[in-house]
Scaffold this motif. Structure first.
Motif, mmCIF file in Angstrom:
data_model
loop_
_atom_site.group_PDB
_atom_site.id
_atom_site.type_symbol
_atom_site.label_atom_id
_atom_site.label_comp_id
_atom_site.label_asym_id
_atom_site.label_seq_id
_atom_site.Cartn_x
_atom_site.Cartn_y
_atom_site.Cartn_z
ATOM 1 N N TYR A 376 24.755 -25.881 14.359
ATOM 2 C CA TYR A 376 23.989 -26.285 15.473
ATOM 3 C C TYR A 376 22.727 -26.894 14.573
ATOM 4 C CZ TYR A 376 26.870 -23.081 18.247
ATOM 5 O OH TYR A 376 27.776 -22.565 18.759
ATOM 6 N N PHE A 377 21.652 -27.407 15.442
ATOM 7 C CA PHE A 377 20.592 -28.155 14.781
ATOM 8 C C PHE A 377 19.366 -27.578 15.708
ATOM 9 C CE2 PHE A 377 24.118 -30.552 12.824
ATOM 10 C CZ PHE A 377 23.675 -30.455 11.627
ATOM 11 N N ALA A 378 18.248 -27.380 14.961
ATOM 12 C CA ALA A 378 16.838 -27.263 15.720
ATOM 13 C C ALA A 378 16.261 -28.417 15.225
ATOM 14 C CB ALA A 378 16.399 -25.820 15.127
ATOM 15 N N ILE A 379 15.472 -29.275 16.228
ATOM 16 C CA ILE A 379 14.704 -30.498 15.987
ATOM 17 C C ILE A 379 13.277 -30.098 16.410
ATOM 18 C CG2 ILE A 379 14.550 -32.734 16.344
ATOM 19 C CD1 ILE A 379 17.499 -32.722 17.589
ATOM 20 N N ARG A 380 12.229 -30.446 15.437
ATOM 21 C CA ARG A 380 10.741 -29.990 15.536
ATOM 22 C C ARG A 380 10.207 -31.519 15.663
ATOM 23 N NH1 ARG A 380 6.815 -25.915 14.449
ATOM 24 N NH2 ARG A 380 8.660 -24.387 14.264
ATOM 25 N N GLN A 389 17.275 -27.645 20.510
ATOM 26 C CA GLN A 389 18.431 -27.058 19.993
ATOM 27 C C GLN A 389 19.588 -27.769 20.537
ATOM 28 O OE1 GLN A 389 18.312 -24.136 17.787
ATOM 29 N NE2 GLN A 389 16.451 -23.304 18.365
ATOM 30 N N CYS A 390 20.832 -27.788 19.593
ATOM 31 C CA CYS A 390 21.847 -28.461 19.763
ATOM 32 C C CYS A 390 22.989 -28.540 19.092
ATOM 33 C CB CYS A 390 21.647 -30.260 20.163
ATOM 34 S SG CYS A 390 21.313 -31.048 18.952
ATOM 35 N N LYS A 391 24.175 -28.357 19.513
ATOM 36 C CA LYS A 391 25.614 -28.468 18.467
ATOM 37 C C LYS A 391 25.500 -29.616 17.803
ATOM 38 C CE LYS A 391 28.312 -25.833 21.936
ATOM 39 N NZ LYS A 391 29.219 -25.679 22.649
ATOM 40 N N GLY A 392 26.202 -29.819 16.748
ATOM 41 C CA GLY A 392 26.433 -30.902 15.979
ATOM 42 C C GLY A 392 26.732 -31.882 16.581
ATOM 43 N N ASP A 393 27.847 -31.917 17.563
ATOM 44 C CA ASP A 393 28.366 -33.001 18.045
ATOM 45 C C ASP A 393 27.549 -33.563 19.219
ATOM 46 O OD1 ASP A 393 28.721 -31.070 19.818
ATOM 47 O OD2 ASP A 393 31.011 -31.084 19.915
ATOM 48 N N GLN A 394 26.331 -33.066 19.496
ATOM 49 C CA GLN A 394 25.482 -33.645 20.303
ATOM 50 C C GLN A 394 24.061 -34.011 20.064
ATOM 51 O OE1 GLN A 394 25.007 -30.092 23.111
ATOM 52 N NE2 GLN A 394 27.314 -30.228 23.987
ATOM 53 N N LEU A 395 24.317 -33.944 18.520
ATOM 54 C CA LEU A 395 22.815 -34.269 18.011
ATOM 55 C C LEU A 395 22.300 -35.905 18.338
ATOM 56 C CD1 LEU A 395 20.620 -33.808 15.995
ATOM 57 C CD2 LEU A 395 22.074 -34.564 14.113
ATOM 58 N N LEU A 415 14.370 -31.542 11.137
ATOM 59 C CA LEU A 415 15.449 -30.985 11.573
ATOM 60 C C LEU A 415 16.118 -30.126 10.504
ATOM 61 C CD1 LEU A 415 18.050 -31.831 13.660
ATOM 62 C CD2 LEU A 415 18.744 -32.937 11.533
ATOM 63 N N ASN A 416 16.337 -28.967 10.962
ATOM 64 C CA ASN A 416 17.216 -27.953 10.125
ATOM 65 C C ASN A 416 18.483 -27.483 10.679
ATOM 66 O OD1 ASN A 416 15.443 -26.410 12.362
ATOM 67 N ND2 ASN A 416 16.712 -24.465 11.239
ATOM 68 N N TYR A 417 19.326 -27.312 9.894
ATOM 69 C CA TYR A 417 20.794 -27.070 10.123
ATOM 70 C C TYR A 417 20.762 -25.343 10.446
ATOM 71 C CZ TYR A 417 25.787 -25.640 9.137
ATOM 72 O OH TYR A 417 26.913 -25.167 9.203
ATOM 73 N N ILE A 418 21.634 -24.953 11.472
ATOM 74 C CA ILE A 418 21.777 -23.576 11.688
ATOM 75 C C ILE A 418 23.034 -23.271 11.916
ATOM 76 C CG2 ILE A 418 21.053 -21.702 13.654
ATOM 77 C CD1 ILE A 418 19.125 -23.656 14.465
ATOM 78 N N PRO A 419 23.390 -22.452 10.887
ATOM 79 C CA PRO A 419 24.856 -22.023 11.092
ATOM 80 C C PRO A 419 25.039 -20.804 12.286
ATOM 81 C CG PRO A 419 23.913 -21.035 8.881
ATOM 82 C CD PRO A 419 23.026 -22.137 9.779
ATOM 83 N N GLU A 420 25.954 -20.569 12.791
ATOM 84 C CA GLU A 420 25.913 -19.740 13.863
ATOM 85 C C GLU A 420 25.945 -18.218 13.096
ATOM 86 O OE1 GLU A 420 28.343 -19.000 17.952
ATOM 87 O OE2 GLU A 420 29.226 -20.071 16.368
ATOM 88 N N ASN A 421 24.758 -17.929 13.494
ATOM 89 C CA ASN A 421 24.183 -16.386 12.654
ATOM 90 C C ASN A 421 24.872 -15.164 13.441
ATOM 91 O OD1 ASN A 421 22.265 -16.913 14.701
ATOM 92 N ND2 ASN A 421 21.172 -15.275 13.558
#
Length: 680
Positions: A376-380, A389-395, A415-421
């Motif tokens: 997942y990704f978080a965009i600021r 926030q969005c899934k990689g395939d929805q970026l 943009l930061n990458y978020i592994p499913e924690n």
């Protein structure tokens, strides 16, 4: 921050009002417009003026007569979506606000001493307008041909324009909106009647190769600035070439003088200038305003992707109005990246992306997902538009949606990458005992930072051995619905598992990173049994006794000091509403109606706390947990008690920074009675 109402002694205070011949050291005192006017005074003809200091509005809010307005603004800024619904009410209250007679007298004396005469031009002057990176053109209000009988109303209208819909929306795009931003200088200037007026650009913003650009109309320039009428446009070339470029008709003395002034101010301020001017009936050239041209270089439709180690490659001129946000983001992310690299600590990937409405966003998405893998990704975008926030395939779709929401054709985003924690963790090193406190909750970090979930707690020693642990049983945890873009609590139904290996590793890494971040709280994610540093925050007042007491079996103090006073208990129903305030998302416009109702509980509790404080003196706030929604009550509380608590959540940190005593008392909390006096 706006403090509470003051007594009558404030009525005789002196307010800062600046005359046109004073040497203004900083724009912070009067805003950019007033500052640049003061700097060109003496270099060219400027109508006499005075400027009300930017802090006067804040001073007036602190008067007891304006308490209701102060409270309304304070509450509205707690929930940044709620403010949109509150704006008309705030503006109406500003128009009815109390201005003391001694301030009116001081303004009139200053007007007389500086030779300012009726009619007046009354103009706003803030740090958010007429800047080098953002002009805020037309966002705030200015008024011309104002008589003395209308002066106070126009001053209030300038202040009220801080709370217009266009001002708040524009500010949210360029800078964070905070309560401290309620500052505005107000210029009161002699109003001149002109036979010609207009603007001169030291460099044509559309065709820079053509040099200076002049636009003018007959009479005064209000219609030109508002775009209500056509203007005569002249391409003047560059100053040294002006005599050759202009026709005989254009080469009037005032045009040559205007070009010389434009070129001179460009060199002095070291930016291309946009100058408003006016020719009086006596054919005297007057300069009314000078500001930077923010669109000299048209934003390029370029795109790039930089990781943190490439951050210095970013061309800040391309960032435009986002430059302050990006600089701030750069500093924090880069310091974390450098610290993790030197300490050998794994950290999450961060990127800065530049893209436009012409960018192949699918190509961007593929590049980033190839680098990071699935996740997942978080965009600021800035400090208000955050946590998209969005899934990689929805970026790719999310990037285009943000362009649409912000109504910009080109953006720079973090943009930061978020592994499913699986678990979110905050750690903190005690510099005296050298113990590390580690707090952990299942799911995403929001459950821990807002204080809504009680964390499982570990204390480790210098050898990273676990001295004590308290593993909580959870019935729910925080998660994120990426499709709906909202946080929610989902069922968890288990005790937190044995995380001994991860805890010892986090303890080891915390010691290494604490060499860089003294008194810092470090955030971690545990993903598939791997540990990643995700962020950090500096704590200004870290109590070193806390974890020493934990080792000795006393885990009560959140912030040291004496807890005594009449207690105001927060009910279960009120806590539920405050929890919703704590975890609501500022970017989701669909929640606006719901969020405005959530503010009602804060308004109610603030009024209740104010009355209790007046009736009983010292006030203790008692609540089940230190949720972030309790933060506004700090204004009246002398101390806090909780049934259970995280020591590293946002509110606990704020209480320590403010040196407000707070403790958790466990089952004894249920013995407390509302309105009773306690000394703990």
């Amino acid at each position: 921050m706006i403090s509470g109402p003051k007594g009558d002694r404030c009525m005789e205070r002196e307010y800062k009002i600046f005359g046109c011949h004073e040497d203004i050291i900083s724009a912070d005192e009067i805003g950019n417009k007033g500052y640049y006017l003061s700097k060109i005074m003496g270099k060219c003809r400027v109508p006499e003026f005075i400027v009300l200091g930017a802090d006067i509005f804040i001073q007036l809010l602190r008067l007891k007569e304006n308490y209701e307005l102060q409270k309304k603004i304070t509450v509205a800024f707690i929930n940044k979506l709620g403010i949109l619904k509150e704006l008309p009410i705030i503006q109406e209250q500003v128009m009815n606000m109390y201005i003391p007679e001694n301030l009116k007298k001081q303004i009139l004396q200053c007007i007389s001493q500086n030779g300012v005469h009726e009619p007046f031009a009354v103009r706003s002057s803030t740090l958010k307008e007429d800047g080098e990176n953002a002009s805020s053109a037309g966002i705030f209000e200015s008024y011309t041909n104002v008589g003395i009988e209308d002066l106070w109303e126009k001053i209030k209208k300038c202040w009220a324009s801080m709370f217009s819909l266009k001002a708040v929306c524009y500010e949210s795009m360029n800078q964070p909106i905070e309560r401290d931003d309620c500052k505005m200088g107000v210029i009161i200037q002699s109003y001149k009647v002109g036979i010609k007026s207009g603007v001169i650009f030291s460099l044509n913003p559309v065709c820079p190769e053509n040099g200076m650009l002049l636009e003018m109309v007959d009479g005064n320039g209000e219609k030109l600035m508002s775009g209500d009428c056509g203007a005569t446009e002249m391409s003047l070339g560059f100053y040294n070439e002006s005599i050759n470029k202009c026709s005989k008709k254009q080469s009037e003395v005032w045009i040559e003088e205007l070009m010389q002034i434009s070129d001179s101010l460009r060199k002095e301020f070291q930016f291309e200038t946009d100058i408003e001017w006016l020719i009086t009936e006596e054919r005297v050239l007057n300069i009314l305003q000078c500001r930077a041209i923010t669109s000299v270089e048209k934003t390029k439709k370029t795109e790039w992707i930089y990781e943190l180690n490439e951050i210095d490659k970013i061309n800040m001129r391309e960032a435009g109005a986002q430059v302050k946000f990006i600089e701030k983001c750069k500093r924090k992310r880069l310091s974390l990246y450098v610290a993790c690299k030197e300490a050998g600590v794994p950290n999450l990937k961060w990127f800065f992306i530049r893209y436009s409405d012409q960018t192949d966003v699918m190509e961007l998405q593929n590049k980033i997902c190839k680098e990071c893998g699935n996740g997942y990704f978080a965009i600021r975008v800035n400090d208000m538009l955050t946590d998209f926030q969005c899934k990689g395939d929805q970026l790719a779709k999310m990037l285009l949606d943000i362009l649409y929401i912000t109504e910009m054709d080109c953006l720079t985003v973090s943009l930061n990458y978020i592994p499913e924690n699986q678990f979110s963790v905050i750690s903190s090193l005690d510099s005296v005992t050298q113990t590390v406190r580690i707090e952990c909750v299942p799911g995403i970090m929001k459950g821990l930072k807002t204080g809504i979930l009680v964390p499982s707690t570990y204390i480790t020693n210098e050898e990273d051995e676990i001295l004590s642990e308290n593993r909580e049983y959870y019935k729910e945890c925080y998660a994120l619905d990426f499709d709906m873009d909202v946080f929610y609590l989902k069922k968890y139904e288990q005790r937190i598992p044995d995380l001994s290996d991860a805890v010892r590793l986090i303890s080891k890494y915390t010691r290494k990173l604490s060499e860089h971040f003294i008194n810092g709280d470090i955030e971690w994610w545990i993903c598939n049994d791997k540990v990643y540093a995700s962020d950090y925050s500096l704590e200004l007042n870290n109590d070193n006794k806390a974890d020493e007491n934990v080792i000795n079996g006393i885990d009560t103090w959140i912030s040291f000091g004496k807890v005594e006073g009449n207690i105001m208990l927060i009910s279960y129903e009120e806590m539920q509403k405050l929890d919703k305030v704590s975890h609501s998302k500022a970017i989701n416009a669909d929640l606006c109606e719901e969020n405005i109702h959530r503010i009602e509980v804060i308004d109610y509790l603030l009024e209740k706390a104010r009355k209790r404080k007046m009736d009983f003196g010292k006030l203790v706030i008692g609540a089940k947990r230190p949720c972030l929604g309790l933060c506004p009550l700090i204004e009246y509380a002398d101390s806090f008690v909780f049934e259970e608590a995280s020591k590293l959540c946002h509110l606990s940190i704020i209480l320590r920074e403010r040196k407000i005593p707070a403790m958790k008392i466990g089952q004894d909390f249920k013995k407390l009675e509302d309105k009773k006096f306690y000394e703990i």
